[in-house]
Scaffold this active site. Structure first.
Site, PDB file in Angstrom:
ATOM      1  N   SER A  64       4.313  -1.287   3.249  1.00  0.00           N
ATOM      2  CA  SER A  64       3.638  -0.142   2.931  1.00  0.00           C
ATOM      3  C   SER A  64       5.599   0.814   3.805  1.00  0.00           C
ATOM      4  O   SER A  64       4.818   1.668   4.468  1.00  0.00           O
ATOM      5  CB  SER A  64       2.473   0.466   4.401  1.00  0.00           C
ATOM      6  OG  SER A  64       2.208   1.588   3.844  1.00  0.00           O
ATOM      7  N   SER A  81       0.950  -0.940  -0.139  1.00  0.00           N
ATOM      8  CA  SER A  81       0.100   0.065   0.036  1.00  0.00           C
ATOM      9  C   SER A  81       0.906   1.083  -0.491  1.00  0.00           C
ATOM     10  O   SER A  81       2.037   1.164   0.678  1.00  0.00           O
ATOM     11  CB  SER A  81      -0.518   0.069   0.965  1.00  0.00           C
ATOM     12  OG  SER A  81      -1.421   0.805   1.106  1.00  0.00           O
ATOM     13  N   GLY A  82       0.176   2.493   0.043  1.00  0.00           N
ATOM     14  CA  GLY A  82       0.384   3.808  -0.494  1.00  0.00           C
ATOM     15  C   GLY A  82       0.152   4.276   0.958  1.00  0.00           C
ATOM     16  O   GLY A  82       0.675   5.697   0.978  1.00  0.00           O
ATOM     17  N   ASP A  83      -0.368   3.520   1.633  1.00  0.00           N
ATOM     18  CA  ASP A  83      -0.290   4.259   2.868  1.00  0.00           C
ATOM     19  C   ASP A  83      -1.099   2.915   3.720  1.00  0.00           C
ATOM     20  O   ASP A  83      -0.432   1.952   3.779  1.00  0.00           O
ATOM     21  CB  ASP A  83      -1.322   4.969   2.475  1.00  0.00           C
ATOM     22  CG  ASP A  83      -2.381   6.669   4.246  1.00  0.00           C
ATOM     23  OD1 ASP A  83      -1.869   6.222   4.998  1.00  0.00           O
ATOM     24  OD2 ASP A  83      -1.884   7.340   3.517  1.00  0.00           O
ATOM     25  N   ASP A  84      -1.560   3.213   5.215  1.00  0.00           N
ATOM     26  CA  ASP A  84      -1.754   1.891   6.018  1.00  0.00           C
ATOM     27  C   ASP A  84      -2.285   0.846   5.197  1.00  0.00           C
ATOM     28  O   ASP A  84      -3.227   1.096   4.478  1.00  0.00           O
ATOM     29  CB  ASP A  84      -2.792   2.894   7.125  1.00  0.00           C
ATOM     30  CG  ASP A  84      -1.904   4.147   7.770  1.00  0.00           C
ATOM     31  OD1 ASP A  84      -1.453   4.010   7.918  1.00  0.00           O
ATOM     32  OD2 ASP A  84      -3.571   4.509   7.582  1.00  0.00           O
TER      33      ASP A  84
END
Length: 471
Positions: free
Chosen positions: A294, A260-263
């Site tokens: 991540s 993921s690019g976030d959580d």
């Protein structure tokens, strides 16, 4: 000649790639076992079935199928009281804009089928912003936001599944618009289910979501299993969180692999004064056998939108690789609410910036009307049986001066630092106890011979079986 640090960096990247491939293979093997086991012990086949092709669907990856989905679900929705229905998405590439689901319904995506999110914004209708947020997260949007690709509200008994079929949101154009500040409304999610009960999402691959991937909100009795979720991490795909239970009760997340690019998993419950007024917490959440990559964010995040409260979250058997932080608690003055009764155990982390991260200074606000005296409560946080390797900093723990984060417990935690000579703990306005933690945490933690708590009483969501039915 390349310098030693550059060579080490290349070796580390290679190690991460190999580890990723091994984990992917392992996930596929595990998912097959889970599916077979579930199919042996329970099945749930709808009385009525139909194919998207029966409603004029075209699988060339170019023709819009938004109208075909609407026609199919409108027709099948009439059969909800007569044994329910299943819509099968056959092999091929099916371009579509946003569409709505119905109750007593299964959306089944074949293993050789790919749903492609339309690039035409006209195929993404606008809907009101969430009442517990008061505005869109990307932009105020005059009270509106884009509807998710797969959407449902006020539903009962919904299944979204497949034999590892794929949903590709084709989110790059949305990410680009966000970064160029060209959005007037908040980007759509890939799957969002609102005000609903008895929801199952399993055995799917989700790619390139425009925003969050899976967002159950104001719902209960949610079972998510066997998802592979992927979004670019270099360059980063902004806010492509994996699974975000939001003001939900009784949630079970198992056997998922997320890049993921976030959580990877973010637990939420509303934003500032809007979340306080709405007053719907997220509670009774189970997270098991999660693998996360991540580099820019957390394996499990609590907040920062937590104004309705978060409590009774149980996470275990977690693996993190090349991830910024293991567990991150995010809050700020103005949030109000609470994060309490959090239990995490059996977590293995490889190449991390932080193992533990808490902050009371995550200061993004919906608007300027929040109450700065609405202070969040963070307490009863339990971590046990955790190992972190190649870690930059063991703990970065910063509570609030006027309301310190308290009753934090850490037991049997081993942190192997990238630079052992560097201090591994940065602590302010926190307190708790520790036992068998190496290196020894900061002095705000009293050393005691204890084992941090983890609940033994089962939650009702643990006894729910997958509603498996092969067309």
């Amino acid at each position: 000649m390349a310098s030693i640090p550059i060579i080490q960096g290349r070796v580390l990247k290679l190690v991460n790639v190999v580890a990723l491939l091994l984990l992917l293979l392992n996930l596929v093997e595990c998912r097959d076992v889970v599916s077979l086991k579930s199919d042996k012990h329970t099945s749930h086949c709808r009385k009525h079935k139909a194919s998207l092709a029966d409603f004029g669907g075209v699988n060339d990856g170019k023709t819009s199928n938004t109208k075909a989905f609407k026609a199919a679900i409108d027709q099948l929705g009439k059969l909800a009281s007569d044994g329910g229905s299943m819509l099968i998405v056959p092999p091929g590439k099916w371009l579509t804009g946003s569409f709505n689901l119905t109750s007593h319904f299964t959306l089944y995506i074949h293993k050789d089928a790919v749903l492609l999110g339309s690039q035409d914004e006209k195929e993404w209708p606008l809907i009101p912003v969430l009442p517990s947020y008061g505005r869109g997260r990307d932009a105020p949007g005059n009270g509106f936001r884009y509807q998710s690709l797969i959407f449902g509200t006020n539903l009962t008994d919904l299944v979204i599944t497949g034999s590892n079929g794929t949903i590709d949101g084709q989110g790059a154009t949305w990410w680009d618009k966000l970064q160029k500040d060209e959005l007037n409304f908040t980007r759509p999610y890939l799957i969002e289910i609102m005000y609903s009960n008895d929801i199952q999402i399993f055995n799917l691959t989700l790619l390139n979501s425009p925003n969050w991937n899976v967002h159950p909100v104001y719902s209960r009795n949610i079972f998510i299993q066997g998802l592979t979720i992927r979004a670019p991490t270099d360059p980063i795909s902004p806010n492509t969180d994996g699974i975000n239970p939001d003001s939900c009760t009784n949630v079970r997340i198992e056997d998922c692999f997320i890049v993921s690019g976030d959580d990877c998993v973010a637990i939420k419950s509303g934003w500032d004064q809007y979340g306080i007024a709405f007053g719907m917490p997220t509670k009774h959440v189970i997270i098991r056998r999660l693998t996360c990559i991540s580099p820019e964010s957390a394996v499990i995040a609590l907040g920062s939108e937590m104004s309705g409260g978060i409590r009774d979250v149980r996470a275990e058997d977690i693996t993190a690789i090349n991830t910024e932080s293991g567990v991150r608690i995010k809050s700020a003055p103005g949030r109000g609410g609470y994060v309490k009764n959090i239990f995490v155990r059996k977590m293995n982390m490889h190449t991390m910036k932080y193992v533990f991260w808490m902050t009371g200074a995550y200061g993004q606000h919906a608007d300027d009307h929040y109450d700065p005296n609405a202070l969040p409560e963070v307490s009863d946080i339990n971590y046990s049986d955790m190992v972190g390797e190649n870690v930059t900093l063991g703990g970065n723990l910063g509570g609030l001066n006027k309301r310190p984060f308290k009753d934090i417990c850490m037991s049997n935690v081993t942190i192997l630092a990238h630079d052992p000579k560097k201090s591994q703990w940065n602590c302010t306005d926190v307190s708790g106890v520790s036992s068998q933690v190496s290196p020894k945490p900061c002095s705000l933690f009293k050393e005691q011979p204890i084992k941090c708590a983890f609940p033994t009483k089962r939650l009702p969501i643990e006894d729910v079986k997958l509603k498996v039915c092969t067309p």
